[in-house]
Design a protein around this motif. Structure first.
Motif, mmCIF file in Angstrom:
data_model
loop_
_atom_site.group_PDB
_atom_site.id
_atom_site.type_symbol
_atom_site.label_atom_id
_atom_site.label_comp_id
_atom_site.label_asym_id
_atom_site.label_seq_id
_atom_site.Cartn_x
_atom_site.Cartn_y
_atom_site.Cartn_z
ATOM 1 N N UNK A 1 0.696 -1.150 -0.037
ATOM 2 C CA UNK A 1 0.012 -0.176 -0.062
ATOM 3 C C UNK A 1 0.848 1.313 -0.006
ATOM 4 N N UNK A 2 1.713 1.182 0.532
ATOM 5 C CA UNK A 2 2.886 2.291 0.622
ATOM 6 C C UNK A 2 3.488 2.682 -0.661
ATOM 7 N N UNK A 3 3.657 1.621 -1.326
ATOM 8 C CA UNK A 3 4.631 1.738 -2.610
ATOM 9 C C UNK A 3 3.624 2.027 -3.817
ATOM 10 N N UNK A 4 2.559 1.561 -3.855
ATOM 11 C CA UNK A 4 1.817 1.372 -5.160
ATOM 12 C C UNK A 4 1.205 2.792 -5.544
ATOM 13 N N UNK A 5 1.537 3.171 -6.795
ATOM 14 C CA UNK A 5 0.919 4.262 -7.280
ATOM 15 C C UNK A 5 0.429 4.025 -8.718
ATOM 16 N N UNK A 6 -0.977 4.364 -9.034
ATOM 17 C CA UNK A 6 -1.388 4.311 -10.057
ATOM 18 C C UNK A 6 -1.765 5.568 -10.724
ATOM 19 N N UNK A 7 -1.271 6.131 -12.014
ATOM 20 C CA UNK A 7 -1.423 7.297 -12.597
ATOM 21 C C UNK A 7 -3.035 7.543 -12.721
ATOM 22 N N UNK A 8 -3.285 8.900 -12.505
ATOM 23 C CA UNK A 8 -4.805 9.124 -12.718
ATOM 24 C C UNK A 8 -5.181 8.962 -13.958
ATOM 25 N N UNK A 9 -4.251 9.369 -14.921
ATOM 26 C CA UNK A 9 -4.464 9.447 -16.364
ATOM 27 C C UNK A 9 -4.883 7.944 -16.693
ATOM 28 N N UNK A 10 -4.569 6.877 -16.255
ATOM 29 C CA UNK A 10 -4.636 5.527 -16.390
ATOM 30 C C UNK A 10 -6.191 5.385 -16.063
ATOM 31 N N UNK A 11 -6.405 5.815 -14.849
ATOM 32 C CA UNK A 11 -7.658 5.406 -14.246
ATOM 33 C C UNK A 11 -8.807 6.140 -15.148
ATOM 34 N N UNK A 12 -8.613 7.592 -15.529
ATOM 35 C CA UNK A 12 -9.458 8.133 -16.615
ATOM 36 C C UNK A 12 -9.532 7.191 -17.947
ATOM 37 N N UNK A 13 -8.693 6.735 -18.314
ATOM 38 C CA UNK A 13 -8.900 5.972 -19.668
ATOM 39 C C UNK A 13 -9.611 4.695 -19.568
ATOM 40 N N UNK A 14 -9.356 4.062 -18.447
ATOM 41 C CA UNK A 14 -10.207 2.966 -18.238
ATOM 42 C C UNK A 14 -11.509 3.348 -17.988
ATOM 43 N N UNK A 15 -12.012 4.408 -17.197
ATOM 44 C CA UNK A 15 -13.201 4.831 -17.224
ATOM 45 C C UNK A 15 -13.973 5.129 -18.350
ATOM 46 N N UNK A 16 -12.972 5.948 -19.121
ATOM 47 C CA UNK A 16 -13.469 6.050 -20.575
ATOM 48 C C UNK A 16 -14.042 4.787 -21.412
ATOM 49 N N UNK A 17 -13.046 3.832 -21.451
ATOM 50 C CA UNK A 17 -13.184 2.462 -22.008
ATOM 51 C C UNK A 17 -14.531 1.760 -21.368
ATOM 52 N N UNK A 18 -14.778 1.902 -19.958
ATOM 53 C CA UNK A 18 -15.849 1.198 -19.457
ATOM 54 C C UNK A 18 -17.241 2.039 -19.788
ATOM 55 N N UNK A 19 -17.246 3.259 -19.868
ATOM 56 C CA UNK A 19 -18.363 3.858 -20.586
ATOM 57 C C UNK A 19 -18.766 3.346 -21.922
ATOM 58 N N UNK A 20 -17.742 3.302 -22.757
ATOM 59 C CA UNK A 20 -18.009 2.798 -24.314
ATOM 60 C C UNK A 20 -18.497 1.383 -24.072
ATOM 61 N N UNK A 21 -18.567 0.686 -23.130
ATOM 62 C CA UNK A 21 -18.996 -0.794 -23.171
ATOM 63 C C UNK A 21 -17.873 -1.919 -22.635
ATOM 64 N N UNK A 22 -16.851 -1.578 -22.546
ATOM 65 C CA UNK A 22 -15.705 -2.445 -22.183
ATOM 66 C C UNK A 22 -15.574 -2.482 -20.279
ATOM 67 N N UNK A 23 -16.518 -3.268 -19.994
ATOM 68 C CA UNK A 23 -16.611 -3.335 -18.506
ATOM 69 C C UNK A 23 -15.979 -4.669 -17.923
ATOM 70 N N UNK A 24 -15.061 -5.103 -18.591
ATOM 71 C CA UNK A 24 -14.312 -6.285 -18.016
ATOM 72 C C UNK A 24 -13.119 -5.917 -17.230
ATOM 73 N N UNK A 25 -13.397 -5.465 -15.942
ATOM 74 C CA UNK A 25 -12.454 -4.635 -15.054
ATOM 75 C C UNK A 25 -11.304 -5.815 -14.698
ATOM 76 N N UNK A 26 -11.652 -6.838 -14.632
ATOM 77 C CA UNK A 26 -10.491 -7.906 -14.367
ATOM 78 C C UNK A 26 -9.665 -7.901 -15.391
ATOM 79 N N UNK A 27 -9.996 -8.088 -16.500
ATOM 80 C CA UNK A 27 -8.974 -8.210 -17.700
ATOM 81 C C UNK A 27 -8.345 -6.802 -17.888
#
Length: 336
Positions: free
Chosen positions: A285-311
């Motif tokens: 938990x101390x070390x992991x960082x996820x760029x907010x841009x990567x989260x944004x890109x996944x959110x956009x893909x999810x909104x377009x219908x790609x909802x396989x979050x595990x993949x």
């Protein structure tokens, strides 16, 4: 025959030595073997991507993950305080500061998913900004503005707000009361995704819209700030906490932009007793960082219908394998 027995005994001894050597290595690689993490996740689906990344990383350390269990903000903080859940990675601070008294004696913020990358506030369609000269929430007291944003004919401007139990719902309610907007704005508190989908459809039909959102979120991919919509300001008044203004935000109606919400950190919150027993999890938990841009890109893909979050999470881990390997190695070292 005696030679055969001696050879067999030697082989068995060698095999035993190999297993005796290998066992500690396996244990070191999988410090979570036999431990189950009771994990929570937020009700907003824009937080599920990074929740799944962490879940898969925990499993690479040998932990089993129960859940994640989806629940509202107050319910999670109560659950983590009592030890009914061990952690989540969907804390939004300072927005969730109001919940700290419920958990801070027995649970803590540990590490960070993304820091100072989450803007939040109110947006209106750009056409309305140009037509009515809208600058702030105060403009919604003007009769012509209320009428233009009244989509349900109740005499109030309609605002897509937040469902009950979300931190933003509390803050929006504070704004409505502080600026005496109860007779001017109707706050829509139904399911956020469905309410925003309705607002997008209204915008595409040529109607004016007012909504709260945050980044990262699919809404700012669907309705692009600066092109389709503009951030508006929250008036600065004595006794009202409007948070520091954001400078250089070209997609706001003014610069600096007083958005009414502080730029948020997305932070994990974990039960103290669980963390003390699992130093590998604390280090991760101390070390992991996820760029907010990567989260944004996944959110956009999810909104377009790609909802396989595990993949999507597995693909992100594979893409960042070198960095991930270091995080996992450091977590294993902490457990020794």
């Amino acid at each position: 025959m005696a030679n055969a027995i001696r050879k067999f005994a030697a082989a068995a001894a060698l095999s035993g030595a190999v297993f005796a050597y290998a066992a500690p290595s396996i244990a070191a690689d999988m410090p979570g073997e036999g431990v189950t993490i009771k994990m929570g996740q937020a009700t907003w689906d824009t937080g599920w991507f990074h929740s799944e990344i962490y879940s898969q990383l925990f499993q690479k350390l040998g932990y089993s993950v129960d859940g994640p269990t989806t629940l509202d903000v107050p319910a999670f903080y109560q659950s983590v305080a009592f030890g009914d859940l061990d952690l989540w990675v969907n804390g939004w601070f300072p927005l969730h500061d109001t919940y700290k008294p419920a958990f801070e004696d027995t649970a803590s913020i540990v590490g960070a998913v993304a820091e100072k990358g989450a803007l939040q506030g109110y947006l209106v369609d750009k056409a309305a900004v140009d037509e009515f000269g809208i600058k702030s929430l105060d403009d919604f007291k003007r009769p012509e503005v209320k009428e233009a944003f009244d989509r349900n004919a109740d005499g109030k401007a309609d605002l897509v707000a937040c469902p009950p139990g979300w931190g933003c719902e509390v803050k929006i309610s504070e704004h409505m009361e502080a600026y005496d907007l109860g007779d001017d704005i109707n706050t829509i508190k139904a399911g956020y995704s469905a309410s925003m989908a309705d607002a997008v459809a209204s915008y595409e039909a040529g109607e004016h819209i007012l909504f709260y959102t945050w980044t990262p979120n699919w809404t700012v991919n669907q309705l692009k700030p600066g092109e389709d919509v503009m951030w508006i300001t929250v008036p600065e008044r004595d006794g009202v906490d409007t948070a520091p203004a954001v400078k250089g935000l070209e997609t706001c109606v003014s610069d600096p932009c007083s958005m009414g919400f502080a730029a948020a950190d997305i932070l994990p919150v974990a039960n103290d007793a669980f963390i003390e027993k699992n130093p590998a999890i604390k280090t991760l938990l101390d070390e992991v960082r996820i760029p907010v841009q990567d989260i944004y890109a996944q959110n956009a893909a999810m909104n377009e219908g790609d909802d396989d979050v595990k993949a999507q999470a597995a693909a992100w881990i594979e893409k960042h394998q070198d960095e991930v390997n270091k995080w996992l190695d450091d977590a294993r070292a902490a457990a020794k």
